[in-house]
Enzyme design. Sequence first.
Site, PDB file in Angstrom:
ATOM      1  N   GLU A  85       0.821  -1.085  -0.246  1.00 51.30           N
ATOM      2  CA  GLU A  85       0.381   0.161   0.131  1.00 51.30           C
ATOM      3  C   GLU A  85       0.968   1.825  -0.109  1.00 51.30           C
ATOM      4  O   GLU A  85       1.752   1.127   1.245  1.00 51.30           O
ATOM      5  CB  GLU A  85      -0.861   0.329   1.435  1.00 51.30           C
TER       6      GLU A  85
ATOM      7  N   GLU B 291       4.899   4.662   3.831  1.00 49.67           N
ATOM      8  CA  GLU B 291       3.488   5.827   3.560  1.00 49.67           C
ATOM      9  C   GLU B 291       5.577   6.844   4.158  1.00 49.67           C
ATOM     10  O   GLU B 291       6.028   6.976   4.674  1.00 49.67           O
ATOM     11  CB  GLU B 291       3.437   5.944   5.125  1.00 49.67           C
TER      12      GLU B 291
ATOM     13  N   ASP C  35      -2.927  12.043  -2.961  1.00 53.89           N
ATOM     14  CA  ASP C  35      -2.463  13.244  -3.464  1.00 53.89           C
ATOM     15  C   ASP C  35      -3.544  13.082  -4.878  1.00 53.89           C
ATOM     16  O   ASP C  35      -2.630  12.781  -5.698  1.00 53.89           O
ATOM     17  CB  ASP C  35      -2.235  13.805  -3.622  1.00 53.89           C
TER      18      ASP C  35
ATOM     19  N   LYS D  84      -3.537  20.750 -10.761  1.00 48.35           N
ATOM     20  CA  LYS D  84      -3.108  21.396 -11.259  1.00 48.35           C
ATOM     21  C   LYS D  84      -2.021  20.654 -12.191  1.00 48.35           C
ATOM     22  O   LYS D  84      -0.842  20.056 -11.700  1.00 48.35           O
ATOM     23  CB  LYS D  84      -1.972  22.126 -10.549  1.00 48.35           C
TER      24      LYS D  84
ATOM     25  N   ASP E  22     -11.872   9.790  -4.228  1.00 53.15           N
ATOM     26  CA  ASP E  22     -13.324  10.566  -4.424  1.00 53.15           C
ATOM     27  C   ASP E  22     -12.812  10.837  -5.297  1.00 53.15           C
ATOM     28  O   ASP E  22     -14.090  11.864  -5.842  1.00 53.15           O
ATOM     29  CB  ASP E  22     -13.647  10.891  -2.415  1.00 53.15           C
TER      30      ASP E  22
ATOM     31  N   THR F 101     -10.433   3.243   4.270  1.00 53.72           N
ATOM     32  CA  THR F 101      -9.935   3.621   4.869  1.00 53.72           C
ATOM     33  C   THR F 101     -10.498   5.212   6.095  1.00 53.72           C
ATOM     34  O   THR F 101     -11.600   4.770   5.164  1.00 53.72           O
ATOM     35  CB  THR F 101      -9.061   4.765   3.520  1.00 53.72           C
TER      36      THR F 101
END
Length: 192
Positions: A24, A49, A98, A102, A134, A171
């Site tokens: 992940e 992470e 993320d 742009k 999403d 999540t």
Amino acid sequence: MSNPSENKGNWSDIFKNEAPIHLEIGSGKGQFVAGMAQQFPDVNFVGVEVVKSVIVTTIDKVRESERENIRLLNENAEDLDEIFASGEISAIYLNFSDPWPKNRHEKRRLTYKSFLEKYKKILKDDGKIILKTDNRGLFEYSLASFSQFGLIIEEVSLDLHALDDPTNVQTEYEEKFSKKGQPIYRCIARVN
């Protein structure tokens, strides 16, 4: 885990078994990786992470889960091919990454071609990339990026929760956005 590149090609030894390894990228607070390790005890999971302050919470969740099939790395996704050998990973999860909306930030998106090249190196033949988001823009961009890269798209869901998939581990972001009534998009792509 310090200096994970020393384990390149030897992750089965780290887990002390030959089970598939799933990765992940962007584990956040760890709910997904801990939940997946609980639901799938015959699969090894590595959570990556980059944010040190966030991985502390992930460590706590992993400890609470008392699962032996999870390892965590405080690393950047740009370095994955230095940490894992060719064909060492069976699946990669990109959960609520993320979107970098742009255009000038396109290269930072985890579904940009330079990242897909790294994923392809470490994934087994027929390895999968599972994306959940999403963000409709990121989802559409990712579908196009996967197709242009030559991945085979196996599933596209514009409303994951309508599928009522019992294997879907949510999540923290997924729970938050679902409660607001936002659809969750999922795509499963396979290396050709």
